[in-house]
Design an enzyme around this catalytic site. Structure first.
Site, PDB file in Angstrom:
ATOM      1  N   GLU A 281       0.831  -1.205   0.000  1.00 16.51           N
ATOM      2  CA  GLU A 281       0.000   0.000   0.000  1.00 16.51           C
ATOM      3  C   GLU A 281       0.867   1.256   0.000  1.00 16.51           C
ATOM      4  O   GLU A 281       0.451   2.303  -0.480  1.00 16.51           O
ATOM      5  CB  GLU A 281      -0.936  -0.006   1.223  1.00 16.51           C
ATOM      6  CG  GLU A 281      -2.379   0.144   0.815  1.00 16.51           C
ATOM      7  CD  GLU A 281      -3.378   0.124   1.965  1.00 16.51           C
ATOM      8  OE1 GLU A 281      -3.030   0.457   3.106  1.00 16.51           O
ATOM      9  OE2 GLU A 281      -4.538  -0.215   1.693  1.00 16.51           O
ATOM     10  N   HIS A 302       7.183 -26.506   1.014  1.00 18.09           N
ATOM     11  CA  HIS A 302       6.391 -27.545   0.363  1.00 18.09           C
ATOM     12  C   HIS A 302       5.225 -26.957  -0.415  1.00 18.09           C
ATOM     13  O   HIS A 302       4.251 -27.650  -0.700  1.00 18.09           O
ATOM     14  CB  HIS A 302       5.889 -28.533   1.417  1.00 18.09           C
ATOM     15  CG  HIS A 302       7.012 -29.234   2.114  1.00 18.09           C
ATOM     16  ND1 HIS A 302       7.453 -30.482   1.751  1.00 18.09           N
ATOM     17  CD2 HIS A 302       7.825 -28.821   3.118  1.00 18.09           C
ATOM     18  CE1 HIS A 302       8.471 -30.825   2.528  1.00 18.09           C
ATOM     19  NE2 HIS A 302       8.721 -29.831   3.360  1.00 18.09           N
ATOM     20  N   LYS A 414     -13.705   1.333  -3.861  1.00 14.70           N
ATOM     21  CA  LYS A 414     -14.636   1.666  -2.764  1.00 14.70           C
ATOM     22  C   LYS A 414     -15.797   2.506  -3.293  1.00 14.70           C
ATOM     23  O   LYS A 414     -16.957   2.286  -2.922  1.00 14.70           O
ATOM     24  CB  LYS A 414     -13.905   2.461  -1.674  1.00 14.70           C
ATOM     25  CG  LYS A 414     -12.840   1.693  -0.918  1.00 14.70           C
ATOM     26  CD  LYS A 414     -12.311   2.573   0.204  1.00 14.70           C
ATOM     27  CE  LYS A 414     -10.985   2.092   0.723  1.00 14.70           C
ATOM     28  NZ  LYS A 414     -10.345   3.032   1.637  1.00 14.70           N
TER      29      LYS A 414
HETATM   30  O1  PA5 Z   1      -2.969   1.494   5.906  1.00 11.99           O
HETATM   31  C1  PA5 Z   1      -4.022   2.061   5.700  1.00 11.99           C
HETATM   32  O2  PA5 Z   1      -4.141   3.302   5.775  1.00 11.99           O
HETATM   33  C2  PA5 Z   1      -5.286   1.275   5.395  1.00 11.99           C
HETATM   34  O3  PA5 Z   1      -5.008  -0.077   5.160  1.00 11.99           O
HETATM   35  C3  PA5 Z   1      -6.270   1.392   6.539  1.00 11.99           C
HETATM   36  O4  PA5 Z   1      -5.701   0.854   7.685  1.00 11.99           O
HETATM   37  C4  PA5 Z   1      -7.589   0.685   6.236  1.00 11.99           C
HETATM   38  O5  PA5 Z   1      -8.106   1.136   5.036  1.00 11.99           O
HETATM   39  C5  PA5 Z   1      -8.578   0.925   7.348  1.00 11.99           C
HETATM   40  O6  PA5 Z   1      -8.750   2.284   7.533  1.00 11.99           O
HETATM   41  P1  PA5 Z   1      -9.409   2.876   8.833  1.00 11.99           P
HETATM   42  O7  PA5 Z   1      -8.488   2.619   9.961  1.00 11.99           O
HETATM   43  O8  PA5 Z   1      -9.571   4.335   8.565  1.00 11.99           O
HETATM   44  O9  PA5 Z   1     -10.711   2.180   9.030  1.00 11.99           O
END
Ligand code: PA5
Length: 446
Positions: A281, A302, A414
């Protein structure tokens, strides 16, 4: 024996890293600026002393429950799970009698129904974790669990709720204010995947009985030199996080577009999932990045290891080991001759030997590899690893000239999902969706 990064198999010379190494002054200046502006609380941790005090105050409250149901997703769940699996594996082992941590990090009707059917609400605390306070997968579960708790417990339902969210904004903050629900903050600028060392990861860890101070101390040891206002290029160039960031950039430039996180500390396997999210990410931007792959030794010898060894030559590896893992029971002496090489040996020698074998095989097959050899598999080392990899990710992103702290591409899916559910204010997505749903399909029964 200290914790070690072993660079012997990393191909440093062949990768010709000078151009990246030469940017250490620029990177140090950027680090100073970002830390001073409060944009890297993951490293500077200005909130930590206050949080540790708040956690002390929470201990008795948490001790009143047998079950914690954590609602969260992505960075709001993966760190907690890594800590749970690494340090409290007993829930996955026979005859566990509590405490229990349940992490609901998906849209899974089977699981949600089962929590509501089987958890005793009077012994359960529900911890809803969302930095934004608006993530539908999390807040959606909250709406349903809130009704369940209210229905079963009555007016005291709020006593069974803890919200971990932004200090000022978002639905959960409003919900906390309106219902006087206990909360702990996720500090400003501490995005999900960088937030395990905040209430996000520390509340569940504390509930399970972890020495959270040791975890934090380890992280502080790694992070302190980076957060030092006097950091300069020379100092940065000596730090392991910078070495890793430089190496990762050299690898990507040379076409190594996959990065394996191979854990030969079996209980730390879930750190692979945590790392995968952190790396993917943070760095998958503008056509750049390398795909993280979480693997577990010896299990994945494995399964996927054949591909690592003899598939496309595009993989590098972070190889996690700990020579001081428990020895375990001894193999009996009365074994058949085919197994004479383990007679009387300790069970734990097998994982060490297999780690060595896999590591050498990967290197012999041209997989550039850095071994992260932890002195112990304890919370302090986990804290160091978390800070090291987080800092390396941030620096790698800066060297790639991308922003490692955002994740803009994930928004489209989303928005389309919201449009699919009929949300207002998404005319473009609604039109796209209509086109998609009415377009000619090529569907074949199988
Ligand atoms: O790393 C990130 O920013 C995302 O993976 C968030 O953790 C995830 O989308 C969840 O977001 P939130 O904590 O606002 O619910």
């Amino acid at each position: 024996m200290p914790d070690i990064l072993d660079w012997s198999g990393s191909d440093l010379e062949r990768l010709e890293l000078e151009a990246f190494e030469g940017r250490s002054n620029e990177m140090a200046a950027r680090m100073r600026e970002e830390v001073a502006a409060g944009r890297l609380p993951f490293l500077s941790m200005p909130y930590m002393d206050g949080l540790l005090e708040q956690l002390d105050g929470l201990q008795d409250y948490l001790a009143g429950f047998e079950h914690m149901l954590l609602l969260g997703i992505g960075g709001s769940a993966l760190g907690a799970r890594a800590l749970q699996k690494a340090f409290f594996p007993r829930q996955d082992q026979p005859c566990h009698d509590g405490p229990w941590l349940w992490i609901a990090d998906n849209v899974d009707s089977y699981a949600l129904e089962s929590y509501m059917a089987k958890l005793p609400p009077e012994k359960t605390v529900v911890v809803t974790v969302s930095k934004s306070g608006g993530t539908i997968e999390t807040v959606g579960q909250y709406f349903i669990i809130r009704d369940w708790m209210r229905g079963r417990i009555g007016d005291d339902w709020t006593e069974h709720m803890l919200l971990v969210t932004d200090e000022k904004a978002g639905f959960l903050r409003k919900e906390a204010d309106e219902n006087a629900i206990r909360t702990l903050p996720v500090p400003d600028n501490l995005g999900g995947r960088y937030s395990v060392l905040s209430a996000v990861g520390l509340v569940p860890a504390l509930f399970l009985g972890m020495d959270v101070r040791a975890l934090v101390d380890g992280a502080r040891e790694m992070a302190a030199p980076l957060a030092d206002p006097g950091l300069d290029g020379e100092a940065l160039a000596k730090l392991p996080s910078f070495d890793l960031a430089v190496w990762a950039n050299g690898l990507m430039r040379a076409g190594y577009d996959q990065l394996i996180f191979f854990s030969y500390i079996p209980l730390w396997a879930s750190f692979g999932d945590w790392f995968a999210q952190l790396w993917a990410e943070s760095l998958g931007k503008e056509g750049k990045g390398s795909q993280p792959i979480a693997a577990i030794g010896a299990t994945d010898q494995h399964s996927v290891n054949q591909m690592f060894l003899d598939g496309p030559r595009n993989k590098a590896c972070l190889f996690l080991t700990c020579p001081t893992l428990p020895a375990g029971p001894r193999f009996p002496e009365n074994l058949p001759d085919a197994f004479d090489y383990v007679r009387g040996k300790e069970f734990g020698e097998l994982i060490q030997a297999e780690g060595m074998g896999t590591r050498m095989a990967l290197q012999k097959n041209g997989v550039p590899l850095v071994e992260m050899r932890m002195e112990h598999d304890d919370p302090r080392q986990a804290g160091k690893l978390i800070a090291l990899l987080g800092a390396a990710t941030i620096l790698a992103g800066w060297l790639m000239d991308i922003n490692p702290l955002d994740q803009p591409a994930v928004e489209l899916g989303k928005r389309l999902a919201k449009a699919r559910l009929g949300a207002d204010g998404l005319p473009e997505e609604t039109a796209d969706l209509a086109d998609f749903l009415t377009s000619q399909r090529d569907e074949r029964e199988f």
